[in-house]
Design an enzyme around this catalytic site. Structure first.
Site, PDB file in Angstrom:
ATOM      1  N   TYR A 108       0.826  -1.219   0.000  1.00 46.73           N
ATOM      2  CA  TYR A 108       0.000   0.000   0.000  1.00 46.73           C
ATOM      3  C   TYR A 108       0.859   1.268   0.000  1.00 46.73           C
ATOM      4  CZ  TYR A 108      -3.272   3.472   1.958  1.00 46.73           C
ATOM      5  OH  TYR A 108      -4.019   4.594   2.205  1.00 46.73           O
ATOM      6  N   SER A 143       6.336   3.583  13.063  1.00 49.06           N
ATOM      7  CA  SER A 143       4.914   3.792  13.306  1.00 49.06           C
ATOM      8  C   SER A 143       4.701   4.597  14.577  1.00 49.06           C
ATOM      9  CB  SER A 143       4.257   2.415  13.455  1.00 49.06           C
ATOM     10  OG  SER A 143       2.967   2.540  13.992  1.00 49.06           O
ATOM     11  N   TYR A 146       4.045  -6.495  17.074  1.00 49.54           N
ATOM     12  CA  TYR A 146       4.249  -5.630  15.911  1.00 49.54           C
ATOM     13  C   TYR A 146       4.948  -4.332  16.330  1.00 49.54           C
ATOM     14  CZ  TYR A 146       3.304  -2.090  12.425  1.00 49.54           C
ATOM     15  OH  TYR A 146       3.460  -1.058  11.533  1.00 49.54           O
ATOM     16  N   LYS A 158       8.910  -2.556  15.547  1.00 54.45           N
ATOM     17  CA  LYS A 158       9.203  -1.204  15.026  1.00 54.45           C
ATOM     18  C   LYS A 158      10.226  -0.527  15.938  1.00 54.45           C
ATOM     19  CE  LYS A 158       6.789  -1.362  11.391  1.00 54.45           C
ATOM     20  NZ  LYS A 158       7.490  -1.546  10.121  1.00 54.45           N
ATOM     21  N   ARG A 188      -7.704  10.033  15.767  1.00 52.46           N
ATOM     22  CA  ARG A 188      -6.461   9.661  15.095  1.00 52.46           C
ATOM     23  C   ARG A 188      -6.043  10.768  14.121  1.00 52.46           C
ATOM     24  NH1 ARG A 188      -7.011   6.620  18.577  1.00 52.46           N
ATOM     25  NH2 ARG A 188      -6.849   4.353  18.620  1.00 52.46           N
TER      26      ARG A 188
HETATM   27  P1  NAD Z   1       1.505  -3.646   3.056  1.00 55.39           P
HETATM   28  O1  NAD Z   1       1.273  -4.963   3.677  1.00 55.39           O
HETATM   29  O2  NAD Z   1       0.515  -3.145   2.059  1.00 55.39           O
HETATM   30  O3  NAD Z   1       2.958  -3.611   2.375  1.00 55.39           O
HETATM   31  C1  NAD Z   1       4.030  -4.349   2.866  1.00 55.39           C
HETATM   32  C2  NAD Z   1       4.668  -5.056   1.680  1.00 55.39           C
HETATM   33  O4  NAD Z   1       5.781  -5.801   2.157  1.00 55.39           O
HETATM   34  C3  NAD Z   1       3.721  -6.052   1.004  1.00 55.39           C
HETATM   35  O5  NAD Z   1       3.734  -5.818  -0.395  1.00 55.39           O
HETATM   36  C4  NAD Z   1       4.304  -7.421   1.333  1.00 55.39           C
HETATM   37  O6  NAD Z   1       4.090  -8.349   0.292  1.00 55.39           O
HETATM   38  C5  NAD Z   1       5.767  -7.082   1.535  1.00 55.39           C
HETATM   39  N1  NAD Z   1       6.514  -7.977   2.435  1.00 55.39           N
HETATM   40  C6  NAD Z   1       6.218  -8.342   3.708  1.00 55.39           C
HETATM   41  N2  NAD Z   1       7.176  -9.150   4.195  1.00 55.39           N
HETATM   42  C7  NAD Z   1       8.106  -9.298   3.207  1.00 55.39           C
HETATM   43  C8  NAD Z   1       9.324 -10.012   3.094  1.00 55.39           C
HETATM   44  N3  NAD Z   1       9.802 -10.735   4.103  1.00 55.39           N
HETATM   45  N4  NAD Z   1      10.018  -9.928   1.938  1.00 55.39           N
HETATM   46  C9  NAD Z   1       9.556  -9.187   0.897  1.00 55.39           C
HETATM   47  N5  NAD Z   1       8.413  -8.508   0.944  1.00 55.39           N
HETATM   48  C10 NAD Z   1       7.688  -8.547   2.090  1.00 55.39           C
HETATM   49  O7  NAD Z   1       1.678  -2.578   4.253  1.00 55.39           O
HETATM   50  P2  NAD Z   1       1.747  -0.998   4.217  1.00 55.39           P
HETATM   51  O8  NAD Z   1       0.534  -0.476   4.862  1.00 55.39           O
HETATM   52  O9  NAD Z   1       2.125  -0.533   2.880  1.00 55.39           O
HETATM   53  O10 NAD Z   1       2.941  -0.778   5.238  1.00 55.39           O
HETATM   54  C11 NAD Z   1       4.273  -0.608   4.792  1.00 55.39           C
HETATM   55  C12 NAD Z   1       5.165  -0.432   6.003  1.00 55.39           C
HETATM   56  O11 NAD Z   1       4.725   0.688   6.770  1.00 55.39           O
HETATM   57  C13 NAD Z   1       5.157  -1.633   6.950  1.00 55.39           C
HETATM   58  O12 NAD Z   1       6.466  -1.801   7.447  1.00 55.39           O
HETATM   59  C14 NAD Z   1       4.216  -1.189   8.046  1.00 55.39           C
HETATM   60  O13 NAD Z   1       4.506  -1.812   9.254  1.00 55.39           O
HETATM   61  C15 NAD Z   1       4.494   0.300   8.116  1.00 55.39           C
HETATM   62  N6  NAD Z   1       3.388   1.083   8.664  1.00 55.39           N
HETATM   63  C16 NAD Z   1       2.155   0.949   8.120  1.00 55.39           C
HETATM   64  C17 NAD Z   1       1.092   1.692   8.660  1.00 55.39           C
HETATM   65  C18 NAD Z   1      -0.301   1.538   8.114  1.00 55.39           C
HETATM   66  O14 NAD Z   1      -1.249   1.910   8.807  1.00 55.39           O
HETATM   67  N7  NAD Z   1      -0.496   1.048   6.906  1.00 55.39           N
HETATM   68  C19 NAD Z   1       1.327   2.559   9.724  1.00 55.39           C
HETATM   69  C20 NAD Z   1       2.605   2.666  10.243  1.00 55.39           C
HETATM   70  C21 NAD Z   1       3.627   1.926   9.702  1.00 55.39           C
HETATM   71  C1  WQD Z   2      -8.667   3.967  13.993  1.00 59.01           C
HETATM   72  C2  WQD Z   2      -9.807   4.322  14.940  1.00 59.01           C
HETATM   73  C3  WQD Z   2     -10.499   2.499  16.343  1.00 59.01           C
HETATM   74  C4  WQD Z   2     -11.997   0.010  13.055  1.00 59.01           C
HETATM   75  C5  WQD Z   2      -3.462   0.901  13.540  1.00 59.01           C
HETATM   76  C6  WQD Z   2      -2.223   0.330  14.174  1.00 59.01           C
HETATM   77  C7  WQD Z   2      -1.085   1.305  14.044  1.00 59.01           C
HETATM   78  C8  WQD Z   2      -0.893   1.723  12.592  1.00 59.01           C
HETATM   79  C9  WQD Z   2      -2.159   2.183  11.962  1.00 59.01           C
HETATM   80  C10 WQD Z   2       0.742   0.272  11.641  1.00 59.01           C
HETATM   81  C11 WQD Z   2      -9.628   3.756  16.341  1.00 59.01           C
HETATM   82  C12 WQD Z   2     -11.614   2.884  15.402  1.00 59.01           C
HETATM   83  C13 WQD Z   2     -11.446   1.028  13.795  1.00 59.01           C
HETATM   84  C14 WQD Z   2     -13.388  -0.279  13.191  1.00 59.01           C
HETATM   85  C15 WQD Z   2     -13.562   1.503  14.787  1.00 59.01           C
HETATM   86  N1  WQD Z   2      -0.453   0.625  11.790  1.00 59.01           N
HETATM   87  N2  WQD Z   2     -12.212   1.773  14.647  1.00 59.01           N
HETATM   88  N3  WQD Z   2     -14.112   0.485  14.061  1.00 59.01           N
HETATM   89  O1  WQD Z   2      -5.718   1.392  15.643  1.00 59.01           O
HETATM   90  O2  WQD Z   2      -5.242   3.831  15.177  1.00 59.01           O
HETATM   91  O3  WQD Z   2      -3.795   2.105  14.215  1.00 59.01           O
HETATM   92  O4  WQD Z   2      -3.191   1.205  12.163  1.00 59.01           O
HETATM   93  O5  WQD Z   2       1.724   0.710  12.134  1.00 59.01           O
HETATM   94  O6  WQD Z   2       0.047   0.684  14.562  1.00 59.01           O
HETATM   95  O7  WQD Z   2      -2.491   0.085  15.537  1.00 59.01           O
HETATM   96  O8  WQD Z   2      -6.064   2.361  13.320  1.00 59.01           O
HETATM   97  O9  WQD Z   2      -7.799   2.264  11.599  1.00 59.01           O
HETATM   98  O10 WQD Z   2      -7.600   0.349  13.235  1.00 59.01           O
HETATM   99  O11 WQD Z   2      -8.453   2.557  14.031  1.00 59.01           O
HETATM  100  O12 WQD Z   2     -14.264   2.163  15.556  1.00 59.01           O
HETATM  101  O13 WQD Z   2     -13.933  -1.204  12.575  1.00 59.01           O
HETATM  102  O14 WQD Z   2     -11.018   3.727  14.445  1.00 59.01           O
HETATM  103  O15 WQD Z   2     -10.996   2.162  17.601  1.00 59.01           O
HETATM  104  O16 WQD Z   2     -10.160   4.701  17.235  1.00 59.01           O
HETATM  105  P1  WQD Z   2      -5.254   2.413  14.726  1.00 59.01           P
HETATM  106  P2  WQD Z   2      -7.497   1.808  12.976  1.00 59.01           P
END
Ligand code: NAD
Ligand code: WQD
Length: 345
Positions: free
Chosen positions: A11, A124, A148, A152, A230
């Protein structure tokens, strides 16, 4: 620069590839597609009219990783690859520790071996735990309630220690808040497998009629309307933050919050979504979700000052672009998606 993007089919990674190519960088993607699809790479090419080099490899495979570094002169890496579902990490801790930490270590080792100067890491806001909002980069990290989050915090530490002993390296540890939305073409966006855990993809499925209603997790938090608050950030703003970090960092480790600095409650987001897209999102209030905090939003002044970067897109655009992507995601022909998305705006 030649930039290795791990997790570039995912993503946030795919949107960042678009921003990197548009900024003139050469992009090499390494992704094992465990949570993404190969056709995303074609869509990135289509959006940018550009070139992208793709390796379907697991970044915990050291030989495969080294082959990429031996083949290409890599100037910097952006390490997105990782598993990211908080709940799943509690069920399968070893998978999370193994995947997220071994990948970081193997990549750091390769950067050291091949003299790579710049490392950008996807961290994160979860590392702040239950600190007091707004979260600031200087705050002490509090223990998270899940593996998780621990991966990080640990990855940040590993990268920091590697950079300390390799003074020619610099690193940006980017702490993302809540990324939502999609590229405005409607071609790439967030497509989680199964029932979404996160709020925005859940809302879009309800709006589309694929899920009956949204369950709002608690309305008794000490917030504006009792629901969780958030800091939602448009994924293209986040993507552009990576390009800014790559261009600006030098010498040492730099930590940046990437958010908007604005808090939005669950019910506020639902209302904006309904208005922006002239659609309805039925909901029901249920109990709090274990592990959730009341409020999470960023102090964003450091990124603004040092990177010259600020989120430009607001909540309305986030809701609109998330919806356009969801609505047209089942169209099979890319040209149909683009026509539909263009008509929409
Ligand atoms: P995502 O799952 O869409 O993308 C992660 C990608 O990494 C995927 O395409 C997956 O196939 C690939 N992948 C996973 N393990 C792998 C491996 N061992 N080797 C090669 N490829 C691998 O997730 P995203 O939302 O795009 O998140 C990207 C990064 O950002 C992640 O590290 C995630 O923890 C971090 N992050 C995401 C969020 C969020 O809310 N989406 C928030 C904070 C941090
Ligand atoms: C947002 C708000 C829920 C779903 C998570 C990870 C964080 C980061 C981003 C990777 C909260 C509420 C949610 C639903 C709801 N990822 N909610 N009904 O929890 O802030 O963060 O994703 O690093 O580490 O923890 O995101 O989108 O799940 O929730 O009411 O069906 O929506 O309680 O207040 P969150 P979220």
């Amino acid at each position: 620069m030649n930039i290795l993007v791990t997790g570039g089919a995912g993503y946030i990674g795919s949107h960042t590839c678009v921003a990197l190519i548009e900024a003139g960088h050469t992009v090499i993607v390494a992704d094992n597609l465990c949570n993404s699809k190969a056709d995303t790479i074609d869509k990135i090419k289509q959006i940018t009219n550009g070139k992208i080099i793709f390796y379907k490899i697991d970044v915990t495979d050291e030989i495969a990783v080294n082959t990429i570094f031996a083949t290409h002169q890599i100037d910097g890496i952006i390490h997105f690859a990782g598993l990211k579902a908080v709940g799943e990490s509690i069920e399968k801790p070893l998978e999370y520790y193994y995947n997220n930490l071994i990948s970081t270590m193997i990549l750091c080792k390769a950067c050291q071996k091949y003299g790579v100067k710049k490392i950008v890491f996807s961290s994160s806001a979860t590392v702040y735990g239950n600190n007091v909002v707004p979260f600031k980069e200087t705050m002490e990290l509090l223990p998270t309630t899940n593996p998780y989050g621990e991966t990080k915090a640990m990855s940040e530490r590993i990268i920091t220690d590697i950079v300390k002993v390799n003074p020619y390296m610099s690193a940006a540890l980017l702490r993302y808040f809540n990324p939502v939305g999609a590229h405005e073409s409607g071609l790439i966006g967030e497509a989680p497998n199964g029932t979404p855990n996160n709020l925005m993809p859940y809302i879009t499925k309800v709006a589309k009629g694929q899920l009956e209603k949204l369950y709002v997790f608690g309305n008794d938090y000490p917030t504006v309307d009792g629901t969780g608050v958030r800091d939602y950030i448009h994924v293209m703003d986040l993507a552009e933050g990576h390009v800014a970090a790559l261009n600006c960092i030098s010498e040492g480790v730099h930590i940046y919050n990437l958010g908007t600095g604005q808090g939005t409650s669950v019910l506020q987001l639902v209302k904006v979504f309904e208005k922006a897209n002239a659609t309805e999102v039925p909901y029901e209030i249920i109990n709090r979700r274990p592990g959730d905090i009341a409020e999470c939003y960023a102090n964003v002044s450091k990124a603004a000052k040092e990177l010259g970067w600020k989120a430009k897109r607001g909540i309305v655009e986030m809701c609109r672009d998330a919806w356009i992507f969801e609505k047209y995601s089942e169209l099979s022909k890319e040209s149909d998606i683009e026509v539909a998305a263009t008509k929409e705006r």
